[in-house]
Design a protein around this motif. Structure first.
Motif, PDB file in Angstrom:
ATOM      1  N   ALA A  34       1.132  -0.920  -0.302  1.00 29.50           N
ATOM      2  CA  ALA A  34       0.280  -0.284  -0.476  1.00 29.50           C
ATOM      3  C   ALA A  34       1.078   1.251  -0.370  1.00 29.50           C
ATOM      4  O   ALA A  34       0.754   2.336  -0.742  1.00 29.50           O
ATOM      5  CB  ALA A  34      -1.191   0.083   1.760  1.00 29.50           C
ATOM      6  N   VAL A  35       2.176   1.072   0.775  1.00 31.05           N
ATOM      7  CA  VAL A  35       3.062   2.386   0.598  1.00 31.05           C
ATOM      8  C   VAL A  35       3.389   2.947  -0.561  1.00 31.05           C
ATOM      9  O   VAL A  35       3.331   3.352  -1.026  1.00 31.05           O
ATOM     10  CB  VAL A  35       3.801   1.785   1.980  1.00 31.05           C
ATOM     11  N   GLN A  36       4.074   1.676  -1.207  1.00 31.64           N
ATOM     12  CA  GLN A  36       4.767   1.375  -2.405  1.00 31.64           C
ATOM     13  C   GLN A  36       3.127   2.244  -3.781  1.00 31.64           C
ATOM     14  O   GLN A  36       3.881   2.868  -4.476  1.00 31.64           O
ATOM     15  CB  GLN A  36       4.965   0.203  -3.206  1.00 31.64           C
ATOM     16  N   ARG A  37       2.483   1.796  -3.873  1.00 30.54           N
ATOM     17  CA  ARG A  37       1.383   2.257  -4.267  1.00 30.54           C
ATOM     18  C   ARG A  37       0.847   3.203  -4.330  1.00 30.54           C
ATOM     19  O   ARG A  37      -0.192   3.953  -5.565  1.00 30.54           O
ATOM     20  CB  ARG A  37      -0.156   1.678  -3.904  1.00 30.54           C
ATOM     21  N   ALA A  38       1.250   3.837  -3.009  1.00 32.42           N
ATOM     22  CA  ALA A  38       0.689   5.659  -2.706  1.00 32.42           C
ATOM     23  C   ALA A  38       2.284   6.431  -3.077  1.00 32.42           C
ATOM     24  O   ALA A  38       2.391   7.002  -2.376  1.00 32.42           O
ATOM     25  CB  ALA A  38       0.481   5.737  -1.398  1.00 32.42           C
ATOM     26  N   ARG A  39       3.420   6.002  -4.045  1.00 35.87           N
ATOM     27  CA  ARG A  39       4.304   6.832  -3.993  1.00 35.87           C
ATOM     28  C   ARG A  39       3.985   7.693  -4.895  1.00 35.87           C
ATOM     29  O   ARG A  39       4.672   8.561  -4.644  1.00 35.87           O
ATOM     30  CB  ARG A  39       5.494   5.338  -4.695  1.00 35.87           C
ATOM     31  N   GLY A  40       3.049   8.071  -5.619  1.00 34.15           N
ATOM     32  CA  GLY A  40       2.984   9.142  -6.554  1.00 34.15           C
ATOM     33  C   GLY A  40       4.211   9.512  -8.007  1.00 34.15           C
ATOM     34  O   GLY A  40       4.981   8.130  -7.460  1.00 34.15           O
ATOM     35  N   PRO A  41       3.900  10.256  -8.000  1.00 27.87           N
ATOM     36  CA  PRO A  41       2.879  11.469  -8.193  1.00 27.87           C
ATOM     37  C   PRO A  41       1.835  11.502  -8.436  1.00 27.87           C
ATOM     38  O   PRO A  41       1.033  12.361  -7.654  1.00 27.87           O
ATOM     39  CB  PRO A  41       4.016  12.609  -8.823  1.00 27.87           C
ATOM     40  N   VAL A  42       1.390  10.576  -8.752  1.00 26.10           N
ATOM     41  CA  VAL A  42       0.299  10.216  -9.422  1.00 26.10           C
ATOM     42  C   VAL A  42      -0.264   8.510  -9.275  1.00 26.10           C
ATOM     43  O   VAL A  42       0.524   8.747  -9.382  1.00 26.10           O
ATOM     44  CB  VAL A  42      -0.488  10.979 -10.839  1.00 26.10           C
ATOM     45  N   SER A  43      -1.511   8.837  -8.618  1.00 21.93           N
ATOM     46  CA  SER A  43      -2.156   7.482  -8.635  1.00 21.93           C
ATOM     47  C   SER A  43      -3.741   7.541  -8.964  1.00 21.93           C
ATOM     48  O   SER A  43      -3.780   8.323  -9.078  1.00 21.93           O
ATOM     49  CB  SER A  43      -2.254   7.025  -8.187  1.00 21.93           C
ATOM     50  N   ALA A  44      -3.627   6.103  -9.924  1.00 25.53           N
ATOM     51  CA  ALA A  44      -5.592   5.540  -9.924  1.00 25.53           C
ATOM     52  C   ALA A  44      -5.846   5.184  -8.579  1.00 25.53           C
ATOM     53  O   ALA A  44      -7.207   4.651  -8.305  1.00 25.53           O
ATOM     54  CB  ALA A  44      -5.596   4.186 -10.938  1.00 25.53           C
TER      55      ALA A  44
END
Length: 391
Positions: free
Chosen positions: A132-142
């Motif tokens: 979850a931390v890695q998926r929120a690394r940004g700068p953008v995500s879906a």
């Protein structure tokens, strides 16, 4: 002349750009921006570079994680990151704050490894948390966009439907569309005869009738909605009249349900249907109906085959205006509707003012905007461009 017109339009264009376009674009951009976790956990994300969920966690990860949460707690950025991660890993917000306190209070020389965080809470040593931390690394995500349509990413990064108990926004969108469509049909059914009447009576009478049509605009939306609470409650005027007439044996439940929402919204939005209809109907020459009658067409046939096609642009424009306005309604359903009658705008307001989940609020707002644009494009295409002309 063209330069003078451009110069006159420039202040208005600048005002709209600064106070309308830029704020809306800025808000909607929150639907894809990820800033909380990269700002709070930069070393952790660097240690996770190249890591995949099916692999063991890197050994240097927990030391970097310990440094990050202590520094983020001191810099007041940890709470935002914890709130963001809590959307995906339930309960991790309080756990992360507690871990930061325990790391800060640990004696010098303490080894911040998997065993340490396992002792704080097993979640903080799990691959699922760091995925979850890695998926929120940004700068953008879906993430927020997917959440707004009841989709999530699994541990492997694939997209799948949200768990059964978490699928709410699809139902809310369908409910919003259903309420808006019903209100549009009710406004059309009541507004068309009124608009037609306005074109048939004398001009002086039409002026007085138009005043009655416009009268709701002179009253606050909040006041109009609150008045329906008084009128529709069990001891209100409607139930009292029905009881006196003997039509019902006990008061009906007309408020805090779908009935109250439809009645109040139809009352508020009815003028937006009548005005475009009146504009178009007034421009239809009465000679057309006379010609149809002279050719042997019965009144009903002449109305359906001659009058209605000519009135179609007004019907399309009024229906589209009412439907789009109804999509964004918040105050009326909130005051006269029940929990199962709240529309998409209610959740946008809740996430903006109550929970501070700006990303999801922006995603739901973007979903409403996309739905409106699709419906407008469909109506424009079906009407052959006449909706655009009416606008």
């Amino acid at each position: 002349m063209a330069r003078r017109g451009l110069a006159l339009a420039t202040p208005l264009a600048g005002f709209l750009l600064v106070f309308f376009v830029v704020p809306i674009v800025g808000l909607l951009s929150l639907a894809i921006r990820e800033v909380e976790v990269p700002r709070a956990l930069p070393r952790t994300l660097q240690a996770l570079a190249g890591w995949h969920a099916e692999q063991p966690l890197p050994a240097p990860l927990f030391g970097a994680f310990a440094e990050d949460i202590v520094a983020a707690r001191a810099g007041s950025t940890l709470a935002d990151a914890a709130r963001r991660l809590n959307y995906e890993v339930n309960g991790v917000r309080s756990t992360l704050m507690r871990a930061a306190r325990e790391v800060a209070a640990a004696p010098a020389g303490t080894a911040f490894d998997a065993a340490f965080f396992q002792g704080v809470d097993p979640t903080l040593a799990s691959p699922a948390f760091f995925a979850a931390v890695q998926r929120a690394r940004g700068p953008v995500s879906a993430y927020y966009l997917l959440a707004s349509v009841d989709l999530v990413r699994n541990a492997q990064g694939g997209i799948e439907r949200a768990p059964e108990g978490s699928r709410i926004y699809g139902d809310v969108l369908l409910r919003t569309l259903a309420i808006s469509a019903t209100v549009t049909l009710l406004c059309l059914a009541m507004g068309f005869p009124v608009a037609l009447l306005l074109t048939q009576v004398r001009e002086r009478t039409a002026d007085w009738l138009m005043v009655l049509v416009l009268l709701p605009f002179w009253t606050s939306l909040l006041v109009r909605t609150a008045s329906w609470v008084v009128v529709l409650q069990k001891e209100g005027m409607v139930n009292s009249l029905l009881l006196k007439l003997g039509l019902i044996a006990e008061p009906l439940t007309l408020i805090y349900n779908r009935t109250g929402v439809l009645v109040a919204m139809t009352h508020v939005l009815l003028p937006f249907m009548i005005l475009p209809l009146y504009t178009v109907l007034k421009g239809i020459p009465p000679q057309y109906m006379h010609a149809a009658a002279s050719l042997g067409a019965p009144p009903a046939t002449a109305f359906v085959r001659v009058f209605l096609p000519l009135a179609a642009p007004g019907v399309a424009a009024g229906s589209l205006m009412v439907f789009i306005l109804a999509l964004g309604y918040y105050i009326t359903p909130a005051l006269v509707g029940g929990g199962s009658d709240q529309m998409l705008s209610y959740f946008v307001a809740t996430y903006t003012t109550d929970t501070g989940n700006w990303g999801l609020a922006a995603s739901l707002g973007l979903l409403m905007l996309a739905t409106t644009l699709v419906l407008y494009a469909a109506a424009h295409r079906l009407s052959g461009g006449r909706v655009m002309a009416m606008g």
